[in-house]
Design a protein around this motif. Structure first.
Motif, PDB file in Angstrom:
ATOM      1  N   PRO A 169       0.820  -1.218   0.000  1.00  0.00           N
ATOM      2  CA  PRO A 169       0.000   0.000   0.000  1.00  0.00           C
ATOM      3  C   PRO A 169       0.853   1.267   0.000  1.00  0.00           C
ATOM      4  O   PRO A 169       1.934   1.314   0.586  1.00  0.00           O
ATOM      5  CB  PRO A 169      -0.808  -0.129   1.294  1.00  0.00           C
ATOM      6  CG  PRO A 169      -0.889  -1.602   1.543  1.00  0.00           C
ATOM      7  CD  PRO A 169       0.427  -2.144   1.090  1.00  0.00           C
ATOM      8  N   THR A 170       0.352   2.290  -0.658  1.00  0.00           N
ATOM      9  CA  THR A 170       0.942   3.636  -0.797  1.00  0.00           C
ATOM     10  C   THR A 170       2.257   3.645  -1.571  1.00  0.00           C
ATOM     11  O   THR A 170       2.961   4.653  -1.566  1.00  0.00           O
ATOM     12  CB  THR A 170       1.129   4.369   0.559  1.00  0.00           C
ATOM     13  OG1 THR A 170       2.224   3.798   1.280  1.00  0.00           O
ATOM     14  CG2 THR A 170      -0.134   4.326   1.392  1.00  0.00           C
ATOM     15  N   LEU A 171       2.592   2.555  -2.268  1.00  0.00           N
ATOM     16  CA  LEU A 171       3.776   2.612  -3.129  1.00  0.00           C
ATOM     17  C   LEU A 171       3.630   3.714  -4.170  1.00  0.00           C
ATOM     18  O   LEU A 171       4.605   4.375  -4.539  1.00  0.00           O
ATOM     19  CB  LEU A 171       3.984   1.270  -3.837  1.00  0.00           C
ATOM     20  CG  LEU A 171       4.606   0.134  -3.029  1.00  0.00           C
ATOM     21  CD1 LEU A 171       4.678  -1.131  -3.878  1.00  0.00           C
ATOM     22  CD2 LEU A 171       5.989   0.498  -2.512  1.00  0.00           C
ATOM     23  N   ASN A 172       2.416   3.919  -4.658  1.00  0.00           N
ATOM     24  CA  ASN A 172       2.197   4.982  -5.649  1.00  0.00           C
ATOM     25  C   ASN A 172       2.524   6.349  -5.070  1.00  0.00           C
ATOM     26  O   ASN A 172       3.142   7.184  -5.738  1.00  0.00           O
ATOM     27  CB  ASN A 172       0.769   4.940  -6.188  1.00  0.00           C
ATOM     28  CG  ASN A 172      -0.274   4.959  -5.094  1.00  0.00           C
ATOM     29  OD1 ASN A 172      -0.067   4.449  -3.991  1.00  0.00           O
ATOM     30  ND2 ASN A 172      -1.429   5.535  -5.379  1.00  0.00           N
ATOM     31  N   THR A 173       2.129   6.588  -3.831  1.00  0.00           N
ATOM     32  CA  THR A 173       2.419   7.878  -3.206  1.00  0.00           C
ATOM     33  C   THR A 173       3.920   8.076  -3.055  1.00  0.00           C
ATOM     34  O   THR A 173       4.453   9.163  -3.318  1.00  0.00           O
ATOM     35  CB  THR A 173       1.738   7.969  -1.834  1.00  0.00           C
ATOM     36  OG1 THR A 173       0.347   7.674  -1.972  1.00  0.00           O
ATOM     37  CG2 THR A 173       1.889   9.353  -1.232  1.00  0.00           C
ATOM     38  N   TYR A 174       4.619   7.024  -2.645  1.00  0.00           N
ATOM     39  CA  TYR A 174       6.073   7.105  -2.478  1.00  0.00           C
ATOM     40  C   TYR A 174       6.765   7.375  -3.818  1.00  0.00           C
ATOM     41  O   TYR A 174       7.561   8.316  -3.944  1.00  0.00           O
ATOM     42  CB  TYR A 174       6.581   5.807  -1.868  1.00  0.00           C
ATOM     43  CG  TYR A 174       8.087   5.699  -1.795  1.00  0.00           C
ATOM     44  CD1 TYR A 174       8.813   6.451  -0.860  1.00  0.00           C
ATOM     45  CD2 TYR A 174       8.790   4.869  -2.652  1.00  0.00           C
ATOM     46  CE1 TYR A 174      10.188   6.371  -0.781  1.00  0.00           C
ATOM     47  CE2 TYR A 174      10.176   4.779  -2.584  1.00  0.00           C
ATOM     48  CZ  TYR A 174      10.869   5.524  -1.651  1.00  0.00           C
ATOM     49  OH  TYR A 174      12.244   5.444  -1.597  1.00  0.00           O
ATOM     50  N   PHE A 175       6.465   6.568  -4.828  1.00  0.00           N
ATOM     51  CA  PHE A 175       7.135   6.737  -6.118  1.00  0.00           C
ATOM     52  C   PHE A 175       6.784   8.073  -6.766  1.00  0.00           C
ATOM     53  O   PHE A 175       7.637   8.700  -7.406  1.00  0.00           O
ATOM     54  CB  PHE A 175       6.789   5.578  -7.057  1.00  0.00           C
ATOM     55  CG  PHE A 175       7.501   4.303  -6.724  1.00  0.00           C
ATOM     56  CD1 PHE A 175       8.882   4.249  -6.689  1.00  0.00           C
ATOM     57  CD2 PHE A 175       6.802   3.145  -6.448  1.00  0.00           C
ATOM     58  CE1 PHE A 175       9.556   3.078  -6.385  1.00  0.00           C
ATOM     59  CE2 PHE A 175       7.452   1.963  -6.152  1.00  0.00           C
ATOM     60  CZ  PHE A 175       8.834   1.930  -6.119  1.00  0.00           C
ATOM     61  N   ASP A 176       5.539   8.509  -6.610  1.00  0.00           N
ATOM     62  CA  ASP A 176       5.166   9.805  -7.173  1.00  0.00           C
ATOM     63  C   ASP A 176       5.912  10.940  -6.468  1.00  0.00           C
ATOM     64  O   ASP A 176       6.459  11.838  -7.120  1.00  0.00           O
ATOM     65  CB  ASP A 176       3.664  10.033  -7.055  1.00  0.00           C
ATOM     66  CG  ASP A 176       2.862   9.241  -8.068  1.00  0.00           C
ATOM     67  OD1 ASP A 176       3.453   8.754  -9.054  1.00  0.00           O
ATOM     68  OD2 ASP A 176       1.641   9.104  -7.882  1.00  0.00           O
ATOM     69  N   ALA A 177       5.936  10.904  -5.149  1.00  0.00           N
ATOM     70  CA  ALA A 177       6.544  12.000  -4.387  1.00  0.00           C
ATOM     71  C   ALA A 177       8.023  12.144  -4.702  1.00  0.00           C
ATOM     72  O   ALA A 177       8.507  13.262  -4.956  1.00  0.00           O
ATOM     73  CB  ALA A 177       6.336  11.768  -2.887  1.00  0.00           C
ATOM     74  N   ILE A 178       8.774  11.034  -4.712  1.00  0.00           N
ATOM     75  CA  ILE A 178      10.207  11.172  -4.958  1.00  0.00           C
ATOM     76  C   ILE A 178      10.513  11.256  -6.450  1.00  0.00           C
ATOM     77  O   ILE A 178      11.536  11.823  -6.829  1.00  0.00           O
ATOM     78  CB  ILE A 178      11.006  10.053  -4.263  1.00  0.00           C
ATOM     79  CG1 ILE A 178      10.725   8.680  -4.850  1.00  0.00           C
ATOM     80  CG2 ILE A 178      10.731  10.059  -2.770  1.00  0.00           C
ATOM     81  CD1 ILE A 178      11.615   7.611  -4.258  1.00  0.00           C
ATOM     82  N   GLY A 179       9.617  10.744  -7.297  1.00  0.00           N
ATOM     83  CA  GLY A 179       9.796  10.920  -8.735  1.00  0.00           C
ATOM     84  C   GLY A 179       9.635  12.364  -9.158  1.00  0.00           C
ATOM     85  O   GLY A 179      10.348  12.856 -10.045  1.00  0.00           O
ATOM     86  N   ILE A 180       8.698  13.056  -8.525  1.00  0.00           N
ATOM     87  CA  ILE A 180       8.530  14.490  -8.799  1.00  0.00           C
ATOM     88  C   ILE A 180       9.755  15.249  -8.311  1.00  0.00           C
ATOM     89  O   ILE A 180      10.280  16.127  -9.008  1.00  0.00           O
ATOM     90  CB  ILE A 180       7.244  15.011  -8.135  1.00  0.00           C
ATOM     91  CG1 ILE A 180       6.008  14.412  -8.822  1.00  0.00           C
ATOM     92  CG2 ILE A 180       7.194  16.539  -8.184  1.00  0.00           C
ATOM     93  CD1 ILE A 180       4.713  14.646  -8.072  1.00  0.00           C
TER      94      ILE A 180
END
Length: 430
Positions: free
Chosen positions: A57-68
Motif C-alpha cells: 500500500p501507498t507505493l504509488n504515493t512514495y514513487f510519485d513523491a520522490i519521482g517528482i
C-alpha cells in the motif's frame, strides 16, 4: 508466483485497533497478544503473509513523491493539485497530508507487523530452531527495507529505528545513524537466514529457498552500503547477492499484485493516454536520452500532450504495463550499477567501465566514449542510473547523494527541488 491472499486473521492485523505513536498499530490487543504467546503455525504464517503484503500500500504515493522531486515525472490529477504545487516547490511541503503521513504510516505498520511476527516466532514451541531463523531473518530484512524507504524521504530529518514498544519508542536518529542501524538489521537478518529453513509463504521471489532470501538481503545491503559510501562493503555484499554482471537485467525481487479477491491491484499503474489521472515523463527524459537508447520505451508518446498548471509532457511513464504487473524491489540492473559505482569510487576504473559498457550495450548503445577519470565516470554512472532505473525511486536520492540536486530542472518560476520531506505531524508531536 504466489498470490497475496490475505486470510481474515491477517486482515484483522492490518487494522489493529487505534493507531498509537507514529501511526504504529497497538501491540496490546487480544488478537495479537494471544498469537504472540501461543500462536499456531498457521497463525504465524498469516503474520508473515500480512507483513509481506503490507509493503505494497501507498507505493504509488512514495514513487510519485520522490519521482517528482527527482524531476523524473509529472503527476497530474484533477482531484489533487498538490502534485503540481507543493511537490514541485511552489509552496512549502505539508507535514500533515497524504504525501507525508501515508508513506510513513504504511512503512511503520509493516515494521510493527514484523516485530509482532518475531515475538510470535520466538515464543513458539511448534517451530524448530532453523525454522525460527527463517522467519526472523526474513522479518529483519523486510523491516530494514521499510525503514530505508522511510529514511529515503526523511533524509537528514531522520527516522525512528527502534519501535518495538509502541509506548516507549526510541529516538529519532539522524541520517548516518539510521543508515547504520538499517545496515546492522540487515546483517542480523543475514545471520538468521544462514542455515535457516523457509517453511512459510514468500511472494517476492519464485521457488523460495534460504539462499534466495539471503541473496535478497545482501542485495539490499549493497544498496545501503553505497548510501554510506562504504564501497568495499558494497562489493562484498554484491558477491553474496544475486548480482550477475552478464545476467538478465530484470532478474530480481518484486511486489506481486493480482485481481483476485482479497488482493491488491498495482497502485502505480496508469493506462497510456489516460485523460484523468496521469503519470508523465519529464520532458528532459526524452530530450536528453542518447539516440538509439531503447530505454525510451519507458516513456511512450501520447496521442496528444497533457498540460496542467504550466507544465506539459507528451510522454506517459510506461514502466508498469498492467494493473497486475509486479513492482520491482531490487533487480540485477541496479546491482550492476552499484558494482560500477563502487569500482569508480575505489578508483578501479577499468572494472567500472566494463560494467558501464554492459549497461550501455544492453540498451543498444556503443561502448563508453568518454574520459577514463573518476569524475567523468561518476557522471556517466549517474546518467546510466537515470535511464536504467527510471521511475523506480532512485534519481532524487542519487542526485542528493552526489550533491547535484541543483542540476535538476526547474520548470517554472518559483519551483524548487526539496532535499527531504518533513516529519509527519503526528510523529513530530511525540
Amino acid at each position: 508466483m504466489k498470490q497475496h491472499s490475505i486470510l481474515l486473521f491477517s486482515a484483522m492485523l492490518l487494522g489493529l485497533g487505534a493507531c498509537q505513536k507514529g501511526e504504529i498499530p497497538n501491540l496490546n490487543t487480544p488478537v495479537a497478544s494471544e498469537i504472540i504467546t501461543n500462536g499456531t503455525k498457521e497463525q504465524i504464517d498469516n503474520l508473515a503473509v500480512a507483513m509481506e503484503s503490507g509493503m505494497r500500500p501507498t507505493l504509488n504515493t512514495y514513487f510519485d513523491a520522490i519521482g517528482i522531486q527527482g524531476r523524473e515525472i509529472y503527476r497530474f490529477s484533477g482531484s489533487e493539485p498538490r502534485y503540481t504545487t507543493e511537490l514541485m516547490g511552489t509552496s512549502p511541503l505539508d507535514n500533515n497530508t497524504f504525501y507525508t503521513t501515508n508513506p510513513w504510516a504504511s512503512r511503520y505498520r509493516v515494521v510493527r507487523q514484523a516485530n509482532i511476527l518475531m515475538d510470535a516466532v520466538n515464543a513458539s514451541s511448534r517451530l524448530s530452531a532453523n525454522e525460527k531463523k527463517g522467519y526472523l531473518g526474513y522479518a529483519k530484512t523486510v523491516m530494514a527495507y521499510q525503514l530505508l524507504i522511510a529514511l529515503n524521504m526523511q533524509y537528514t530529518n531522520g527516522i525512528r529505528t527502534e519501535v518495538k514498544d509502541p509506548n516507549n519508542l526510541g529516538p529519532i536518529k539522524g541520517y548516518p545513524e539510521s543508515l547504520a542501524d538499517i545496515a546492522a538489521m540487515l546483517d542480523e537478518g543475514k545471520a538468521d537466514l544462514t542455515g535457516s529453513e523457509i517453511v512459510f509463504p514468500v511472494s517476492v521471489v519464485t521457488d523460495v529457498t534460504p539462499a534466495k532470501l539471503l541473496q535478497f538481503n545482501r542485495a539490499l545491503a549493497a544498496r545501503v552500503a553505497i548510501y554510506r559510501q562504504q564501497w568495499a562493503v558494497a562489493l562484498t555484499a554484491l558477491n553474496e547477492s544475486f548480482f550477475d554482471l552478464n545476467g538478465d537485467f530484470n532478474k530480481g525481487y518484486v511486489h506481486i499484485f493480482s485481481a483476485n479477491s482479497g488482493d491488491l491491484l498495482n497502485p502505480v499503474f496508469l493506462p497510456q493516454n489516460n485523460a484523468g489521472e496521469q503519470r508523465l515523463a519529464h520532458p528532459s527524459y526524452a530530450t536528453q536520452i542518447a539516440p538509439g537508447d531503447d530505454r525510451i520505451g519507458k516513456a511512450t508518446l501520447r496521442a496528444a500532450p497533457a498540460s496542467l498548471d504550466g507544465l506539459s509532457s507528451n510522454r506517459d511513464v510506461w514502466i508498469h504495463r498492467s494493473n497486475t504487473a509486479p513492482v520491482y524491489i531490487i533487480r540485477n540492473e541496479e546491482l550492476i550499477l552499484i558494482y560500477a559505482e563502487a569500482k569508480i569510487n575505489l578508483n578501479q576504473l577499468p572494472d567500472a567501465i566494463v560494467a558501464l559498457n554492459r549497461i550501455r550495450t544492453g540498451h543498444n548503445l556503443s561502448v563508453y566514449p568518454g574520459a577514463a577519470s573518476q569524475a567523468a565516470l561518476i557522471t556517466e554512472m549517474l546518467h546510466q542510473r537515470r535511464y536504467s532505473l527510471f521511475a523506480e525511486g532512485h534519481r532524487w536520492i542519487d542526485m542528493r547523494r552526489y550533491g547535484r540536486l541543483n542540476q535538476l530542472p526547474l520548470d517554472r518560476p518559483g519551483d524548487k527541488v526539496w532535499d527531504k520531506f518533513p516529519i509527519p505531524l503526528p510523529e513530530s508531536n511525540q
